[in-house]
Write a protein that holds these residues in place. Structure first.
Motif, short mmCIF file in Angstrom:
data_model
loop_
_atom_site.label_atom_id
_atom_site.label_comp_id
_atom_site.label_asym_id
_atom_site.label_seq_id
_atom_site.Cartn_x
_atom_site.Cartn_y
_atom_site.Cartn_z
N ALA A 1 0.70 -0.77 -5.07
CA ALA A 1 1.65 -1.04 -6.15
C ALA A 1 2.27 -2.40 -5.91
CB ALA A 1 2.74 0.04 -6.20
N GLN A 2 2.75 -3.00 -6.98
CA GLN A 2 3.44 -4.28 -6.88
C GLN A 2 4.93 -4.06 -6.99
OE1 GLN A 2 2.07 -8.19 -8.63
NE2 GLN A 2 3.72 -7.74 -10.04
N LEU A 3 5.66 -4.61 -6.05
CA LEU A 3 7.12 -4.54 -6.04
C LEU A 3 7.68 -5.82 -6.62
CD1 LEU A 3 10.02 -3.73 -5.14
CD2 LEU A 3 9.44 -4.66 -2.88
N VAL A 4 8.58 -5.68 -7.59
CA VAL A 4 9.35 -6.81 -8.11
C VAL A 4 10.82 -6.48 -7.88
CG1 VAL A 4 9.91 -8.23 -10.11
CG2 VAL A 4 7.60 -7.27 -9.86
N ASP B 1 2.98 -15.55 5.05
CA ASP B 1 1.84 -15.30 5.93
C ASP B 1 2.20 -14.33 7.05
OD1 ASP B 1 0.23 -16.94 4.44
OD2 ASP B 1 0.51 -18.71 5.73
N ALA B 2 3.40 -14.50 7.61
CA ALA B 2 3.83 -13.63 8.70
C ALA B 2 4.12 -12.22 8.19
CB ALA B 2 5.06 -14.20 9.38
N LEU B 3 4.54 -12.11 6.94
CA LEU B 3 4.89 -10.80 6.38
C LEU B 3 3.66 -9.98 6.04
CD1 LEU B 3 7.31 -9.09 5.58
CD2 LEU B 3 7.31 -10.20 3.35
N ALA B 4 2.57 -10.65 5.68
CA ALA B 4 1.33 -9.95 5.32
C ALA B 4 0.84 -9.11 6.50
CB ALA B 4 0.26 -10.95 4.90
N GLY B 5 0.56 -7.84 6.24
CA GLY B 5 0.08 -6.93 7.28
C GLY B 5 1.17 -6.14 7.96
N THR C 1 0.84 -1.20 0.00
CA THR C 1 0.00 0.00 0.00
C THR C 1 0.88 1.25 0.00
OG1 THR C 1 -0.11 0.31 2.40
CG2 THR C 1 -1.65 -1.27 1.41
N ALA C 2 0.22 2.40 -0.21
CA ALA C 2 0.95 3.67 -0.24
C ALA C 2 1.57 4.00 1.12
CB ALA C 2 0.00 4.79 -0.67
N LYS C 3 1.07 3.38 2.19
CA LYS C 3 1.64 3.60 3.52
C LYS C 3 2.73 2.59 3.86
CE LYS C 3 -2.43 5.86 5.47
NZ LYS C 3 -3.43 5.85 6.57
N GLY C 4 3.05 1.73 2.90
CA GLY C 4 4.13 0.78 3.13
C GLY C 4 3.72 -0.49 3.82
N VAL C 5 2.42 -0.81 3.82
CA VAL C 5 1.94 -2.05 4.42
C VAL C 5 1.96 -3.16 3.37
CG1 VAL C 5 0.00 -3.21 5.53
CG2 VAL C 5 0.48 -0.81 6.05
N VAL C 6 2.53 -4.29 3.73
CA VAL C 6 2.61 -5.44 2.81
C VAL C 6 1.29 -6.20 2.86
CG1 VAL C 6 3.82 -7.57 2.24
CG2 VAL C 6 5.09 -5.64 3.19
#
Length: 453
Positions: free
Chosen positions: A232-235, A172-176, A151-156
């Motif tokens: 946005a999607q980060l690659v 799973d742990a990284l989400a959020g 997200t624009a706030k840097g949340v994964v």
């Protein structure tokens, strides 16, 4: 997508409707459709077999369509599910959408209006979407690149295993989590800024950064979505080996240039002393003096070529747009061409280091002039992806070693000129080939050249 590879399970407590729908889809729409007559039977069949889509009636005894969907979702969260309902009210439609159906149709329209073609199209559409999604998810999950939805706030919102592994955690742990909480703060802030820039501009943003001693090349791609949050999607690709090779190459080039400079300086001093002594030498043997003088000149040429060779191999960092004809004409003025002539038919501009591009042409011109007995005509022409330098001389009998260091067929050649050409071409990422010109002379082709009219 071939229609024949779609397996559909048709569920309805009306045996007539279930069997007729399955038969019509199979015979008229080239699908493998199987009918069952209760939600319970459907749930059991789905445990035993693989299906690409479920088409289910809404109102059924014991287990209705939405209850069946709930049961299906426990085992398969994404299996396409089309609901046939006898109610056309908004509440039923809203309830079906909230439950996660891929689509819904009015059952009476299918039965009375015989719109089985419409039903078949819906099945094909949702199955195609599901297969496309699964392929994408498989690519993301198995990609060596780190991929995340942010997200624009840097949340994964989600991340693939590769990115999670880099950060010492699981998807799973990284989400959020916020990027600033799971990686170096400064690096995280730069990446969040890139996410925001991609979202605001609506364009892909590219960056490079380092994390825990590794180097990464990143792309931030804005995601079109109906969600309230812009994302946005980060690659992120690990380019550590490439960066380290580049740095090592630069160090080698610096050492090589330093070595060549020292050697050429140390050789020039005694060479100048010898030349000065020769000028003061009072001897009657003019032939011997001329021979010594030629040898000293040859040593000077070799020193210059070695120094040039050391410098030309460096990768081109800041190329410029230069016209081919201006490069060729300036290089022609640098060469003792005697009675040779130059014709430039090439047009447009190429992206090149001007100094090294001029050296490339000069060495090719010098090769044409010095390796032919009589006057030659040299032509610089265009290729679809580059240019060529050709002459009407005698040609080169054996072209297998012409770009090798020290290879020369001229008595007074240093054998370094074409090696310099090869290094300049390689530094620009160009291809270099030797062929025969239309007149039987030599033709050097430079390809893979970035050019514009």
């Amino acid at each position: 997508m071939a229609e024949g590879d779609i397996r559909t399970l048709v569920v309805d407590d009306s045996e007539f409707f279930a069997d007729m729908t399955a038969e019509t889809l199979t015979q008229e729409h080239d699908m493998e459709a199987i009918s069952v007559h209760s939600g319970t039977a459907a749930a059991q069949r789905l445990v035993e077999e693989e299906f690409d889509c479920v088409v289910s009636d809404y109102e059924m005894p014991e287990m209705d369509g939405l209850e069946l969907l709930s049961t299906v979702r426990e085992e398969d969260p994404s299996l396409p599910f089309i609901l046939l309902t006898g109610r056309g009210d908004e509440e039923t439609a809203s309830q079906a959408i909230r439950a996660g159906v891929a689509d819904y149709l009015l059952k009476l329209e299918v039965v009375e209006d015989k719109q089985y073609g419409r039903l078949a199209n819906r099945i094909e559409s949702v199955v195609k979407q599901d297969r496309t999604r699964k392929k994408f998810e498989s690519l993301v999950a198995n990609s060596p690149d780190g991929i995340a939805h942010i997200t624009a706030k840097g949340v994964v919102l989600s991340a693939n295993p590769s990115l999670a592994d880099r950060l010492g955690t699981t998807p799973d742990a990284l989400a959020g989590e916020r990027l600033t909480d799971v990686m170096d703060t400064e690096t995280a802030r730069r990446r969040v800024a890139a996410v925001r820039r991609a979202i605001e501009d609506g364009e892909t943003v590219e960056t490079e950064d380092s994390l825990d001693g590794r180097h990464y090349q990143n792309q931030f791609v804005p995601v079109e979505s109906h969600r309230e949050r812009a994302t946005a999607q980060l690659v992120s690709r690990d380019v550590t080996e490439r960066v380290e090779r580049q740095r090592e190459l630069e160090r080698q080039n610096e050492r090589l240039e330093e070595f060549a400079s020292v050697v050429s300086h140390d050789l020039r001093n005694p060479l100048n002393v010898a030349a000065s002594a020769l000028d003061l030498l009072d001897v009657e043997d003019d032939e011997m003096v001329a021979k010594i003088d030629r040898s000293l000149d040859r040593m000077g040429d070799i020193i210059e070529d070695v120094l040039t060779l050391a410098r030309e191999g460096r990768a081109v960092q800041e190329p410029e747009w230069v016209t081919v004809d201006s490069l060729a004409e300036k290089a022609w003025a640098d060469v003792a061409t005697d009675e040779a002539t130059l014709s430039v038919t090439a047009t447009g501009e190429i992206e090149v280091d001007p100094t090294r591009g001029r050296d490339l042409f000069a060495n090719l011109f010098r090769n044409a002039v010095e390796h032919n007995d009589g006057p030659v005509r040299v032509e610089v022409g265009s290729l679809s992806d580059g240019f060529y330098v050709a002459d009407d001389g005698t040609g080169i009998d054996d072209d297998s070693e012409v770009f090798e260091m020290g290879h020369s067929t001229a008595d007074d050649g240093t054998g370094i000129g074409l090696a310099i050409v090869a290094q300049i071409a390689d530094a620009h990422g160009w291809g270099l080939d030797l062929t025969e010109s239309e007149s039987g002379g030599a033709r050097f082709e430079l390809t893979g050249v970035t050019q514009r009219e």
